[in-house]
Design an enzyme around this catalytic site. Structure first.
Site, PDB file in Angstrom:
ATOM      1  N   SER A  92       0.811  -1.207   0.000  1.00 38.90           N
ATOM      2  CA  SER A  92       0.000   0.000   0.000  1.00 38.90           C
ATOM      3  C   SER A  92       0.855   1.271   0.000  1.00 38.90           C
ATOM      4  CB  SER A  92      -0.951  -0.053   1.190  1.00 38.90           C
ATOM      5  OG  SER A  92      -2.073   0.706   0.905  1.00 38.90           O
ATOM      6  N   HIS A 139      -7.579  -5.647   0.336  1.00 36.67           N
ATOM      7  CA  HIS A 139      -6.350  -4.887   0.513  1.00 36.67           C
ATOM      8  C   HIS A 139      -5.561  -5.461   1.699  1.00 36.67           C
ATOM      9  CE1 HIS A 139      -4.084  -1.200  -0.010  1.00 36.67           C
ATOM     10  NE2 HIS A 139      -4.186  -0.924   1.269  1.00 36.67           N
TER      11      HIS A 139
END
Ligand code: GCU
Length: 502
Positions: free
Chosen positions: A341, A483
């Site tokens: 990320s 995610h």
């Protein structure tokens, strides 16, 4: 939101107040209903944001939030489990109003924000990517020599001056001190070492603690250098791991992202540090970051191209590499930088800056990482620069609403890694990070890999979910799920490195 609506909500809010130990409280369950959330799970995210906002304005969390599953002592001395509920206290009317408005505002903001992102492929629109192989004065780059001599430096300088920023060229003194080590970690399979780095310059110093595990009995192990989100202690249940200075997360809180046993069993070493040690990842945190060591203590000291958080985190990855390269049991030719990320954006930038990284892994890095900025899908430059202006240099914010005018796009960041190994990984449910945009950027960077006579992704279609697509020096997958960093991801990176990193 209209004034009357706020007042009406406020009244409803007062009606659901209750009292515990003479302190007025609100059950999160009631607030959930009031603010229109049908799923508890979704509301917990709002609460997490409210807590963050509360901390950001210097409020003590414990004054306002009593956490999940805690037994709260009642007047009689009896205990009552609040189960999954927790309560928001108020000590004064001001606090209550403040929290109420904070929550309402947050809910509305998050809803509007999420709803207005585009997730419709047919609405992405057309865009023209800058050609990685045309120099600023219009010359075609036809071989790797011109690429390295002319075009690569051009792109590096644009990325540095316009997106991530440069750190000032001031000398920083770095020292290392082994604070703890064991040759009997992870059930006797690993060596563990915790090394305190001290960085000094301009009359200030900062400390960073690096946690390393190295496979026992491996003469020269490849290594993953990868910063962590929640503190070194959050990566493992190993009691010997020292809690990171800026983290309150509990031991093993994010352990699933760090399968150390598996990494060690595969013959890899790993070095991690809490990224807050280098730049506390909150608005207005520059003064407590590493930047004062470089002579920049506040906004006044910034030029439009001064690097901030991402550049600082990337710099720290290279400092860990400096150290790791001094170790006899680490293979200097097989050092990998990896990040998830925002730390995936960081890993890419670190890999672009530092050619000693033989492989670079971007896990769900999304906007301003592997995803193309010109694609209007999920997070955009406009959104990221508004929400996280401290990640980039100030010059980047000027492009918030006109990404089509950026002098580069993210495929060129990936191209900076050529001809070294690059792996981009997406997740199917992580639409915010624009998986297709990540793949397309990687595919477009193929042109540069081709200059080195390498097999490329140039002709590939977007792969099926959970299929590994590896071509030459380039790897890609989109796995099922959200995610996160999972064992599927780690397995893919290690297998890719086993095969390609020689
Ligand atoms: C936010 C941000 C992303 C970032 C992510 C993360 O969602 O918008 O750009 O990648 O946080 O770091 O988890």
């Amino acid at each position: 939101m209209k004034k009357e609506e706020i007042l009406a909500l406020f009244q409803e809010y007062e009606q659901v107040a209750c009292e515990v130990n003479q302190v007025e409280c609100w059950s999160a369950r009631d607030l959930q209903k009031l603010l229109g959330y049908s799923l508890w799970q979704n509301f917990t995210k709002v609460i997490a944001k409210a807590k963050e906002a509360c901390e950001n304005v210097g409020q003590n969390l414990l004054d306002h939030f009593i956490d999940v599953n805690k037994m709260v002592e009642l007047g009689s001395g009896a205990f009552r489990s609040l189960n999954r509920n927790f309560e928001i206290h108020n000590k004064t009317v001001f606090d209550m109003r403040y929290l109420f408005l904070l929550l309402t505002g947050l809910v509305l903001a998050v809803k509007t924000w999420a709803q207005s992102a585009n997730y419709d492929e047919s609405l992405v629109g057309s865009y023209v990517l800058p050609d990685a192989l045309t120099t600023l004065d219009g010359q075609k780059v036809t071989d790797s020599k011109i690429w390295e001599k002319v075009r690569r430096p051009e792109i590096m300088s644009m990325l540095a001056n316009v997106e991530y920023g440069n750190l000032p060229q001031t000398p920083v003194k770095t020292t290392w001190r082994t604070v703890e080590e064991s040759d009997n970690a992870l059930g006797g399979k690993a060596l563990r070492r915790q090394v305190e780095f001290t960085f000094s310059g301009n009359g200030v110093s900062r400390k960073m603690m690096v946690l390393m595990y190295m496979p026992r009995g491996v003469r020269k192990a490849p290594v993953f250098i990868s910063p962590n989100f929640r503190g070194n202690q959050s990566t493992t249940d190993d009691e010997a791991v020292i809690a990171s200075q800026y983290s309150e997360y509990s031991r093993s809180n994010q352990k699933s992202r760090w399968p150390f046993e598996k990494i060690i069993a595969s013959g890899y070493a790993v070095a991690t540090f809490h990224y807050f040690d280098i730049y506390y990842d909150k608005r207005d945190s520059m003064s407590k970051s590493i930047l004062p060591v470089f002579g920049v203590s506040d906004a006044a000291g910034l030029s439009p191209s001064t690097g901030k958080a991402i550049s600082a985190w990337a710099w720290a990855c290279s400092r860990v590499l400096d150290y790791v390269l001094t170790l006899k049991n680490i293979d200097k030719r097989r050092c990998i930088v990896m990040g998830h990320s925002r730390l995936g954006k960081t890993a890419l930038w670190a890999g672009a800056l530092d050619k000693r990284f033989a492989m670079v892994v971007s896990n769900n890095s999304g906007c301003c990482g592997a995803a193309l900025s010109r694609r209007n899908y999920g997070e955009t430059v406009g959104r990221i620069t508004k929400a996280f202006p401290w990640w980039f240099c100030d010059a980047f914010c000027a492009y918030a609403d006109r990404p089509e005018e950026l002098p580069f796009d993210q495929h060129e960041l990936l191209a900076m890694i050529a001809p070294r190994l690059v792996y981009v990984a997406s997740a199917q449910e992580d639409r915010w990070a624009d998986p297709r945009g990540e793949f397309l950027a990687l595919k477009e960077s193929s042109k540069v890999y081709a200059l080195y006579g390498k097999e490329t992704m140039g002709d590939e279609e977007f792969p099926e979910v959970n299929k590994l697509l590896w071509r030459g020096q380039m790897g890609y997958h989109i796995r099922s799920g959200g995610h996160d960093v999972t064992d599927f991801d780690w397995d893919a990176y290690m297998r890719f490195a086993d095969e390609k990193l020689k």
